[in-house]
Design a protein around this motif. Structure first.
Motif, PDB file in Angstrom:
ATOM      1  N   MET A   1     -10.068   4.937   3.847  1.00 21.56           N
ATOM      2  CA  MET A   1      -9.670   3.532   3.727  1.00 21.56           C
ATOM      3  C   MET A   1     -10.592   2.797   2.750  1.00 21.56           C
ATOM      4  O   MET A   1     -10.139   2.057   1.888  1.00 21.56           O
ATOM      5  CB  MET A   1      -9.756   2.834   5.090  1.00 21.56           C
ATOM      6  N   MET A   2     -11.894   3.027   2.940  1.00 23.06           N
ATOM      7  CA  MET A   2     -12.837   2.336   2.075  1.00 23.06           C
ATOM      8  C   MET A   2     -12.722   2.836   0.649  1.00 23.06           C
ATOM      9  O   MET A   2     -12.681   2.037  -0.293  1.00 23.06           O
ATOM     10  CB  MET A   2     -14.251   2.512   2.586  1.00 23.06           C
ATOM     11  N   GLY A   3     -12.645   4.157   0.497  1.00 21.13           N
ATOM     12  CA  GLY A   3     -12.475   4.713  -0.840  1.00 21.13           C
ATOM     13  C   GLY A   3     -11.241   4.136  -1.528  1.00 21.13           C
ATOM     14  O   GLY A   3     -11.286   3.749  -2.696  1.00 21.13           O
ATOM     15  N   HIS A   4     -10.174   4.040  -0.764  1.00 21.09           N
ATOM     16  CA  HIS A   4      -8.916   3.573  -1.333  1.00 21.09           C
ATOM     17  C   HIS A   4      -9.045   2.177  -1.955  1.00 21.09           C
ATOM     18  O   HIS A   4      -8.460   1.904  -3.004  1.00 21.09           O
ATOM     19  CB  HIS A   4      -7.829   3.576  -0.261  1.00 21.09           C
ATOM     20  N   ILE A   5      -9.799   1.305  -1.309  1.00 24.05           N
ATOM     21  CA  ILE A   5     -10.005  -0.037  -1.887  1.00 24.05           C
ATOM     22  C   ILE A   5     -10.609   0.085  -3.282  1.00 24.05           C
ATOM     23  O   ILE A   5     -10.205  -0.613  -4.210  1.00 24.05           O
ATOM     24  CB  ILE A   5     -10.937  -0.907  -1.009  1.00 24.05           C
ATOM     25  N   THR A   6     -11.575   1.006  -3.407  1.00 24.57           N
ATOM     26  CA  THR A   6     -12.289   1.111  -4.688  1.00 24.57           C
ATOM     27  C   THR A   6     -11.434   1.740  -5.792  1.00 24.57           C
ATOM     28  O   THR A   6     -11.779   1.642  -6.954  1.00 24.57           O
ATOM     29  CB  THR A   6     -13.596   1.918  -4.548  1.00 24.57           C
ATOM     30  N   TYR A   7     -10.350   2.405  -5.413  1.00 20.51           N
ATOM     31  CA  TYR A   7      -9.482   3.005  -6.434  1.00 20.51           C
ATOM     32  C   TYR A   7      -8.496   1.997  -6.999  1.00 20.51           C
ATOM     33  O   TYR A   7      -7.877   2.231  -8.022  1.00 20.51           O
ATOM     34  CB  TYR A   7      -8.693   4.194  -5.856  1.00 20.51           C
ATOM     35  N   LEU A   8      -8.313   0.892  -6.293  1.00 19.22           N
ATOM     36  CA  LEU A   8      -7.364  -0.133  -6.738  1.00 19.22           C
ATOM     37  C   LEU A   8      -8.128  -1.250  -7.438  1.00 19.22           C
ATOM     38  O   LEU A   8      -9.355  -1.229  -7.532  1.00 19.22           O
ATOM     39  CB  LEU A   8      -6.596  -0.681  -5.535  1.00 19.22           C
ATOM     40  N   SER A   9      -7.394  -2.232  -7.907  1.00 21.74           N
ATOM     41  CA  SER A   9      -8.026  -3.395  -8.517  1.00 21.74           C
ATOM     42  C   SER A   9      -7.633  -4.628  -7.723  1.00 21.74           C
ATOM     43  O   SER A   9      -6.642  -4.635  -6.995  1.00 21.74           O
ATOM     44  CB  SER A   9      -7.548  -3.564  -9.960  1.00 21.74           C
ATOM     45  N   ASP A  10      -8.455  -5.659  -7.862  1.00 19.10           N
ATOM     46  CA  ASP A  10      -8.166  -6.950  -7.251  1.00 19.10           C
ATOM     47  C   ASP A  10      -6.746  -7.385  -7.652  1.00 19.10           C
ATOM     48  O   ASP A  10      -5.927  -7.752  -6.805  1.00 19.10           O
ATOM     49  CB  ASP A  10      -9.210  -7.953  -7.764  1.00 19.10           C
ATOM     50  N   HIS A  11      -6.459  -7.279  -8.948  1.00 18.55           N
ATOM     51  CA  HIS A  11      -5.154  -7.684  -9.477  1.00 18.55           C
ATOM     52  C   HIS A  11      -4.013  -6.924  -8.797  1.00 18.55           C
ATOM     53  O   HIS A  11      -3.036  -7.517  -8.336  1.00 18.55           O
ATOM     54  CB  HIS A  11      -5.128  -7.427 -10.989  1.00 18.55           C
ATOM     55  N   LYS A  12      -4.166  -5.601  -8.728  1.00 20.83           N
ATOM     56  CA  LYS A  12      -3.114  -4.754  -8.169  1.00 20.83           C
ATOM     57  C   LYS A  12      -2.887  -5.082  -6.686  1.00 20.83           C
ATOM     58  O   LYS A  12      -1.754  -5.111  -6.200  1.00 20.83           O
ATOM     59  CB  LYS A  12      -3.514  -3.283  -8.330  1.00 20.83           C
ATOM     60  N   MET A  13      -3.971  -5.320  -5.977  1.00 20.05           N
ATOM     61  CA  MET A  13      -3.851  -5.620  -4.550  1.00 20.05           C
ATOM     62  C   MET A  13      -3.200  -6.973  -4.311  1.00 20.05           C
ATOM     63  O   MET A  13      -2.434  -7.152  -3.376  1.00 20.05           O
ATOM     64  CB  MET A  13      -5.225  -5.561  -3.878  1.00 20.05           C
ATOM     65  N   ARG A  14      -3.515  -7.944  -5.169  1.00 21.02           N
ATOM     66  CA  ARG A  14      -2.855  -9.254  -5.067  1.00 21.02           C
ATOM     67  C   ARG A  14      -1.356  -9.091  -5.245  1.00 21.02           C
ATOM     68  O   ARG A  14      -0.556  -9.661  -4.511  1.00 21.02           O
ATOM     69  CB  ARG A  14      -3.346 -10.190  -6.181  1.00 21.02           C
ATOM     70  N   GLU A  15      -1.008  -8.305  -6.285  1.00 21.21           N
ATOM     71  CA  GLU A  15       0.380  -8.118  -6.649  1.00 21.21           C
ATOM     72  C   GLU A  15       1.125  -7.374  -5.542  1.00 21.21           C
ATOM     73  O   GLU A  15       2.245  -7.722  -5.175  1.00 21.21           O
ATOM     74  CB  GLU A  15       0.396  -7.290  -7.935  1.00 21.21           C
ATOM     75  N   LYS A  16       0.481  -6.342  -5.001  1.00 19.83           N
ATOM     76  CA  LYS A  16       1.139  -5.441  -4.058  1.00 19.83           C
ATOM     77  C   LYS A  16       1.193  -6.037  -2.647  1.00 19.83           C
ATOM     78  O   LYS A  16       2.167  -5.864  -1.935  1.00 19.83           O
ATOM     79  CB  LYS A  16       0.375  -4.110  -4.047  1.00 19.83           C
ATOM     80  N   PHE A  17       0.108  -6.698  -2.238  1.00 22.16           N
ATOM     81  CA  PHE A  17       0.007  -7.158  -0.843  1.00 22.16           C
ATOM     82  C   PHE A  17      -0.193  -8.664  -0.708  1.00 22.16           C
ATOM     83  O   PHE A  17       0.320  -9.274   0.221  1.00 22.16           O
ATOM     84  CB  PHE A  17      -1.161  -6.468  -0.139  1.00 22.16           C
ATOM     85  N   GLY A  18      -0.978  -9.231  -1.589  1.00 24.43           N
ATOM     86  CA  GLY A  18      -1.327 -10.630  -1.428  1.00 24.43           C
ATOM     87  C   GLY A  18      -1.871 -10.873  -0.032  1.00 24.43           C
ATOM     88  O   GLY A  18      -2.672 -10.098   0.469  1.00 24.43           O
TER      89      GLY A  18
END
Lengths: 369, 369
Positions: free
Chosen positions: B223-240
């Motif tokens: 779970m923690m690793g997964h956060i680091t593989y994504l970007s702030d931008h991508k996470m906003r877009e995907k989940f907000g």
């Protein structure tokens, strides 16, 4: 820094206040708030400043509890005689948030019905609720107007909430390294921390005993959180790829043994339930963005100082600018400063002459400027 | 993308190779390497390309294992007929790293002495050792020269190591989203992941049974690793700040339930010991920086393509530029591209016309350019 003088010995206090209807409809009774004060309240009670702490902070913001205490309160650099929050001029109030575990009502409080700690049966507490409890504390001094509410990170969210919950009470609002709402990434880091606690076999749905608390889960949550409070630069400088000091801790690297130590020492001073409650308060705080945020902030009447830090990737400057933009959109009086620092999100807690000057300058500015 | 055609059905294979003396002095015997190949080896064996995978990858880089397999191999976008690694031209070899858990020798292998899985008694494996095992595999085909070794993240470290371990074997080297050594922050994230596994009551010093593996710890690490593989931008877009879908998972937010799901599904396909071995290999890989790195890379004779991604905060472009600078300092032939992407560290795995063009162009360039 302007002055190295400490306020000296300070006394931790606790106020037992009236009932509080929480955001979710529950009644908190009584509302207990742990607090400290620094300086003297003026006869006409017009020199009070409220300081709000961050996730793992407490009411002990300045001075020492005893001669033997090794480290002063968490913002001693900024609160004291001659300092940015000058206790020769101001009456500074610092309180612990409800939902926390440092003396205010929270999961560790005794549930009067069961005679045992609430644990996870404590009601959900929002940032708005934390602020409402602070309002009760401020009223208990007979204070009608606050010269300023100030805080960093979660403290900044509280300051922002103050400006709209009690617009006629506030003259100035200082928001450091904060946000009007968490992004998915900020939520994600908190979520993994919460999941670490929930994964601990001692968790027991939050109804754990003192003798078997979810220490390992809480330590993991803190370790991960700690990475996000620092910056890549700071970690390179502090640890690089150095091996651990000694061979006591289960890591091949200095940065690993440091984090393990931080996790271990955190569990001695923080409660796992409170960690969940307070991170949930952070994640659920949402004033929106763009027009929605502008509308949410429209009741505010105070003057604002918003400060962000170049190296803060957890609460990036863009989140501060979002607040500033919305305040400007409804013609609020707002000053914005982005400080160039290397210390990441923790920057606002650390000595910084420029931060001191900015806060002092803001507080000393004639009200109508 | 240039072509949507897949290589089709591919067959997973396993090579039982000779003994391997590891970096730490232990002998691995036999050395088993799981692999796949795509395309046809030319009669004079001069068209072979080796693909190296990242932390949680495997040998299945392209095509499908069966008609019913839902998703193709992890780099199917780039390997296949008419694709960047064009299987009409090249013989592509993809192998699983030793120390892993996808068919190559690793903690899940049976220790011939005890008749039981090695678990944590498997010897420490370095990136150099992974590459040495790949060399044995390449030799087993009778291949003397590799047209290219390519990989992203940990795969990029392997490619870089190839260039100096076997300089006379390599013609081209492609290093994507990678680093010549981990920074303190990169180590820190891996360390918390390892600590999560070590904190799991099923850990048992790595000697856990199949019936009780440290699933919760491994899920947290992921779970923690997964956060680091994504970007702030991508996470906003995907989940907000969206709520979770359904109410099955223990999170108030979509991003939380997504991470919990990622953690849960990861433990079904990965071994906790391997996670520790492979992350340690990553953290201990160190070719230095500045002059030290220049010296470490001086044996290399191949041509290099180094690619970084603007949104990759885990392996930031500065780490790629560090490699490029050192290669240039000793007059190596090196091309550097920073691609503008929004997907964070995972960018190199995702469809990207520009990445395809850059890889294809590099491979097609006359050798002396």
């Amino acid at each position: 820094m302007g002055s190295n003088q400490s306020i000296g010995i300070v006394e931790p206090k606790t106020a037992v206040l009236g009932d509080l209807r929480l955001d979710n409809g529950s009644i908190l009774s009584p509302t207990v708030v742990a607090y400290e004060t620094y300086g003297t309240l003026s006869p006409n009670k017009d020199n009070a400043i409220l300081i709000c702490h961050a996730l793992s902070g407490d009411a002990h913001a300045a001075g020492f509890h005893s001669e033997s205490e090794k480290r002063p309160g968490w913002w001693d650099e900024y609160i004291g005689p001659g300092k940015a929050f000058d206790t020769n001029q101001y009456f500074v109030i610092s309180s612990n948030v409800i939902g926390g575990c440092k003396g205010s009502s929270g999961p560790m409080s005794i549930n009067p019905v069961s005679g045992k700690p609430y644990g996870s049966s404590f009601p959900f507490v929002s940032i708005k609720d934390m602020v409402a409890a602070q309002k009760l504390l401020v009223e208990s001094f007979g204070i009608q107007r606050l010269l300023c509410v100030a805080g960093g990170s979660m403290g900044g969210m509280q300051a922002l909430q103050w400006s709209i919950s009690y617009p006629d009470v506030l003259e100035n609002c200082i928001i450091l390294a904060s946000s009007a709402e968490h992004s998915a990434m900020q939520i994600a880091f908190n979520e993994v921390g919460r999941q670490a606690i929930l994964s601990d076999p001692n968790w027991n749905n939050g109804l754990y005993e003192d003798s078997a608390t979810p220490r390992k889960g809480l330590a993991l949550a803190r370790m991960m959180g700690h990475i996000t409070y620092l910056s890549d630069h700071k970690m390179r400088e502090k640890f690089g790829r150095k091996p651990p000091i000694g061979n006591l801790l289960n890591s091949d690297f200095a940065v690993g043994s440091y984090l393990i130590y931080q996790g271990e020492s955190f569990v001695d001073r923080f409660d796992a339930n409170s960690y969940i409650y307070v991170t949930k308060a952070l994640d659920h705080f949402s004033l929106g963005k763009g027009q929605e945020l502008t509308k949410a902030l429209s009741p505010a009447q105070c003057r604002f100082l918003v400060v962000s830090y170049s190296s803060d990737w957890l609460y990036p400057p863009s989140q501060s600018r979002e607040i500033v933009k919305s305040l400007e959109a409804s013609d609020k009086r707002v000053f914005y400063v982005e400080l160039t620092t290397n210390e990441g999100h923790d920057s606002f807690l650390l000595p910084n002459q420029r931060q001191e000057d900015v806060i002092r300058g803001f507080l000393n500015m004639p009200v109508n400027e």
